[in-house]
Scaffold this motif. Structure first.
Motif, PDB file in Angstrom:
ATOM      1  N   ILE A 213       0.863  -1.178   0.000  1.00  0.00           N
ATOM      2  CA  ILE A 213       0.000   0.000   0.000  1.00  0.00           C
ATOM      3  C   ILE A 213       0.902   1.233   0.000  1.00  0.00           C
ATOM      4  N   ASN A 214       1.203   1.737  -1.169  1.00  0.00           N
ATOM      5  CA  ASN A 214       1.967   2.980  -1.343  1.00  0.00           C
ATOM      6  C   ASN A 214       3.312   2.940  -0.621  1.00  0.00           C
ATOM      7  N   ASN A 215       3.914   1.737  -0.529  1.00  0.00           N
ATOM      8  CA  ASN A 215       5.204   1.545   0.147  1.00  0.00           C
ATOM      9  C   ASN A 215       5.148   1.870   1.641  1.00  0.00           C
ATOM     10  N   ASP A 216       3.965   2.136   2.180  1.00  0.00           N
ATOM     11  CA  ASP A 216       3.811   2.425   3.615  1.00  0.00           C
ATOM     12  C   ASP A 216       3.378   1.167   4.374  1.00  0.00           C
ATOM     13  N   THR A 217       2.588   0.377   3.747  1.00  0.00           N
ATOM     14  CA  THR A 217       2.069  -0.834   4.396  1.00  0.00           C
ATOM     15  C   THR A 217       2.334  -2.009   3.470  1.00  0.00           C
ATOM     16  N   ILE A 218       3.166  -2.981   3.927  1.00  0.00           N
ATOM     17  CA  ILE A 218       3.527  -4.143   3.123  1.00  0.00           C
ATOM     18  C   ILE A 218       3.307  -5.391   3.981  1.00  0.00           C
ATOM     19  N   PHE A 219       2.586  -6.368   3.427  1.00  0.00           N
ATOM     20  CA  PHE A 219       2.348  -7.600   4.185  1.00  0.00           C
ATOM     21  C   PHE A 219       2.047  -8.726   3.208  1.00  0.00           C
ATOM     22  N   LYS A 220       2.104  -9.969   3.721  1.00  0.00           N
ATOM     23  CA  LYS A 220       1.855 -11.164   2.929  1.00  0.00           C
ATOM     24  C   LYS A 220       0.600 -11.870   3.439  1.00  0.00           C
ATOM     25  N   LYS A 221      -0.068 -12.558   2.513  1.00  0.00           N
ATOM     26  CA  LYS A 221      -1.209 -13.393   2.862  1.00  0.00           C
ATOM     27  C   LYS A 221      -1.169 -14.643   1.974  1.00  0.00           C
ATOM     28  N   TYR A 222      -1.710 -15.742   2.528  1.00  0.00           N
ATOM     29  CA  TYR A 222      -1.727 -16.980   1.778  1.00  0.00           C
ATOM     30  C   TYR A 222      -3.151 -17.456   1.474  1.00  0.00           C
ATOM     31  N   SER A 223      -4.125 -16.566   1.563  1.00  0.00           N
ATOM     32  CA  SER A 223      -5.506 -16.884   1.220  1.00  0.00           C
ATOM     33  C   SER A 223      -6.187 -15.576   0.803  1.00  0.00           C
ATOM     34  N   LEU A 224      -7.406 -15.704   0.305  1.00  0.00           N
ATOM     35  CA  LEU A 224      -8.161 -14.508  -0.089  1.00  0.00           C
ATOM     36  C   LEU A 224      -8.284 -13.584   1.122  1.00  0.00           C
ATOM     37  N   TYR A 225      -8.063 -12.284   0.873  1.00  0.00           N
ATOM     38  CA  TYR A 225      -8.022 -11.345   1.986  1.00  0.00           C
ATOM     39  C   TYR A 225      -8.719 -10.056   1.568  1.00  0.00           C
TER      40      TYR A 225
END
Length: 734
Positions: A213-225
């Motif tokens: 998110i605009n290099n401010d919020t970065i995260f990983k997910k392994y299912s629909l989110y």
């Protein structure tokens, strides 16, 4: 020297030869592919000199060495064929790393794969050929179908060099994985700060998701989110933000990326203050001071809503609030400030206005005729106390006084006065109102009827006015749509019904000079059902004898019928359709006045109608034939009936092809046949009214007869004998 399994493929000058037997070939030590044989020596009888000798092998490559000489004489000549190796070698280039060669690769479905074979061969053939753009190219491209369910593809190349040398490469393996698709939806892509965006993940075939998110919020997910994110813009310019999703499949071989841009406009703040009390009595007047702020520095647009249906676009508007209700009214005042980017903010306050007091009442009839009942309705607003003054000496303190009756007799002049209402509230406010009222003298309507009884229509009735002397105009309503204004009137009533009596309700409306009016009770007039005689004839002019069809369907209201045909005959038939035969046995035209009389026996009412019919006389056609015998040619005179005084013209058909218009024609009949002939005669006689009659007859004419004979000579010496020959025609007696 030849490859294994090709020992029996040798030909000498195109044919098998015992000079090169397959059994002569032996394995070569240390080499499993080739076999060698030492042949000879050969004599010139085996291999002649002076001509070309050709050795070939139909199965594979071979090498040949020739020596002219022996161990004692040495080698006078030697030949050895060249040995050039053909080797098949193939490799793959990864779609994303062109410089990397491999015999086994992995890739995404939908990608293409470049296959390579070593250079130097004459021909190339890739096996299998399926999905290759050119299976005979050194560098074909593999196009795995997107909809294919096969996950692994294997290929080999067969190369051919000089002398048809062949070799096959190692197996190349391509493993294909379904690619992921990065997909997500946003409920908005532009808006004003703070902007909350709802993000819905709908990626396909994804194992790992990396959100940025605009290099401010970065995260990983392994299912629909699915999640929300709020974007802020505290600057004075438009800001662009992005949402990026990178997805990998389970084998981490394929990747897809989706980026969506979010536009966030600068925020705006609405504000205002009133310059006076926001609670008060009707009316409340307020000047509004605008304190809104736009971070861009530009002047916003303003939308004021004062809660009473009024609006304004001014920056600092003035508004007057009114309250015409019976209770306090709260006005919800709002200001919407809108920036150049259509961002908005709203501020609200409530303005309370106390009800105003207003004296008022209604009376539908401020003018009327005695006795006049006035229905007074108090419609005052905000009143706690009421006081009524009716102008005839009477008063009331009731909120709703209801009906008040005023009386003025017929001989008195009109009463002109006023009704006054005074109202007060608990806050000390008061108001009053006066309305004029006029009462006119009394009037009475009446009339009498002379010599009336119920009867068949039309009914004439005489009416005489007996209203009071105060009546200056009259209006008669006869109940049939007709009216009159006379003091004495005779009126005719009709009944257009065919089945039941008509009831007419008569009344008189008498009006005074003040337009006061009175209406009598209804007086009932009864008129018996209407009866009507009517009929049509299918013809009104005809030649005798003739049957005329009559149709009385236009008759109505009757149940008894009498027909008089004016020829001595009558009928009482009730049928709608009847007929009658008319005869005219004279030589003159007759007029028959046919009369239909109809009656309604229940009420004794009747009606009749007469229609004239014209009956022309009919000619009386007949004739006689005058002739001498019946032998042809037969001259004949036809004499028409002298007793017929009606016919004026004639049409004769004489049967021999001749016609005539004479009254008494003549003609000649011929019969050249050999038997009697009958000629049919017809005459049509026509009157001056075009009436006709026809007579027929016949003439018998015997066959044609001709006397004739011949003789050889007409003179001679006696005795003179002559022979006669009878040449007569149609004769039977000589």
């Amino acid at each position: 020297m030849v490859r294994n399994n090709a020992e029996d493929g040798f030909l000498l000058n195109g044919a098998s030869s015992p000079l090169i037997p397959a059994s002569a070939f032996q394995s070569i030590l240390g080499n499993n592919e080739w076999k060698a044989a030492r042949l000879g020596p050969f004599t010139t009888g085996d291999i002649p000199t002076g001509i070309t000798t050709k050795i070939s092998n139909t199965k594979d490559l071979f090498h040949l060495g020739i020596i002219n000489g022996n161990s004692t004489s040495g080698v006078r000549f030697g030949y050895f064929s060249d040995f050039k190796e053909v080797k098949a070698d193939a490799h793959l280039v990864l779609p994303d790393l062109e410089s990397q060669n491999a015999f086994q690769v992995r890739g995404c479905r939908g990608n293409t794969f470049q296959l390579y074979a070593r250079e130097g061969a004459n021909t190339y053939q890739w096996i299998p050929e399926k999905y290759l753009d050119n299976p005979f190219s050194r560098t074909p491209v593999l196009f795995p179908p997107i909809q294919d369910t096969i996950n692994k593809y294997a290929y080999q190349v067969v190369v051919t060099g000089s002398c048809n040398i062949k070799d096959t490469s190692e197996l190349l393996t391509i493993q294909v994985f379904d690619p992921p698709t990065a997909l997500f939806n946003i409920d908005k892509n532009a808006g004003c700060s703070p902007l909350t965006v709802n993000i819905t993940d709908s990626s396909l075939n994804a194992y790992e998701r990396k959100w940025n998110i605009n290099n401010d919020t970065i995260f990983k997910k392994y299912s629909l989110y699915n999640f929300s994110h709020t974007f802020y813009n505290n600057t004075d310019t438009v800001q662009e933000y992005f949402i990026m999703l990178v997805v990998d499949n389970a084998s981490r071989t394929c990747r897809d990326t989706l980026i969506r841009t979010i536009t966030v406009y600068p925020a705006i703040k609405a504000g205002f203050t009133p310059n006076s009390n926001i609670t008060g009595c009707h009316p409340v007047n307020i000047q509004f001071i605008n304190t809104s702020r736009d971070s861009t520095g530009d002047e916003p647009l303003y939308k004021w809503n004062f809660g009473d249906g009024a609006t304004s676009n001014l920056k600092n508007p003035f508004h007057s609030f009114s309250n015409y209700a019976i209770d306090d009214t709260v006005f919800n005042v709002s200001l919407v400030a809108i920036s150049q980017y259509f961002c908005s903010d709203t501020q609200k306050i409530n303005v309370t206005v106390h009800p105003y007091i207003k004296a008022d009442f209604t009376m539908p009839d401020p003018q009327g005729c005695s006795p006049h009942r006035v229905n007074i309705a108090n419609i005052s607003t905000g009143a706690d106390d009421n006081k009524w003054y009716f102008g005839d000496g009477n008063t009331s303190t009731l909120p709703q006084p209801g009906n008040h009756v005023y009386y003025v007799n017929a001989s008195s002049p009109p009463l002109i006065s006023e009704i006054k209402l005074v109202v007060r509230n608990n806050e000390g406010c008061s108001d009053s109102i006066s309305k004029p009222i006029t009462i006119y003298p009394y009037i009475k309507a009446g009339f009498s009827v002379n010599n009336y009884t119920s009867s068949c229509q039309p009914v004439k009735v005489k009416f005489i006015d007996t209203s009071t002397v105060s009546a200056t105009s009259l209006y008669w309503d006869f109940g049939d749509g007709a009216s009159d204004t006379s003091h004495t009137i005779e009126h005719t009533f009709e009944n257009f019904s065919t089945s039941s009596p008509a009831i007419y309700n008569v009344r008189l409306i008498a009006t005074s000079q003040y337009f006061c009016a009175d209406t009598t009770p209804y007086y009932t007039i009864s008129v018996y059902p209407k009866i009507h005689a009517g009929f049509t004839a299918d013809t009104s002019v005809f030649c005798s004898p003739f049957i005329v069809n009559f149709d009385r369907s236009t008759t109505f209201g009757a149940n008894s019928f009498n027909w008089n045909f004016d020829d001595g005959e009558q009928s009482n038939s009730s049928n709608i359709l009847i007929n009658h035969k008319f005869n005219n046995n004279t030589s003159n035209t007759l007029i028959r006045n046919v009369k239909l009389k109809v009656t309604n026996t229940a009420y004794g009412c009747s009606d009749s109608i007469v229609r004239p019919l014209t009956v022309y006389p009919k000619p009386d056609a007949s004739f006689t034939a005058v002739h001498n015998g019946n032998c042809q040619p037969l001259e004949t005179q036809f004499n028409y009936n002298n007793a017929d005084n009606v016919a004026t013209s004639f049409i004769w058909t004489l049967g021999n092809g001749n016609t005539s218009s004479d009254k008494n024609p003549q003609t000649i009949y011929y019969n050249s046949s050999n038997k009697d002939t009958i000629f049919n005669i017809k005459v049509i006689s026509i009157s001056e009214d075009f009436c006709t009659d026809t007579a027929t007859g016949s003439i018998l004419v015997h066959p044609y007869v001709k006397a004739n004979f011949s003789m050889p000579v007409a003179e001679g010496c006696q005795p003179f004998n002559i022979s006669f020959t009878n040449l007569s025609e149609q004769a039977n007696d000589y």
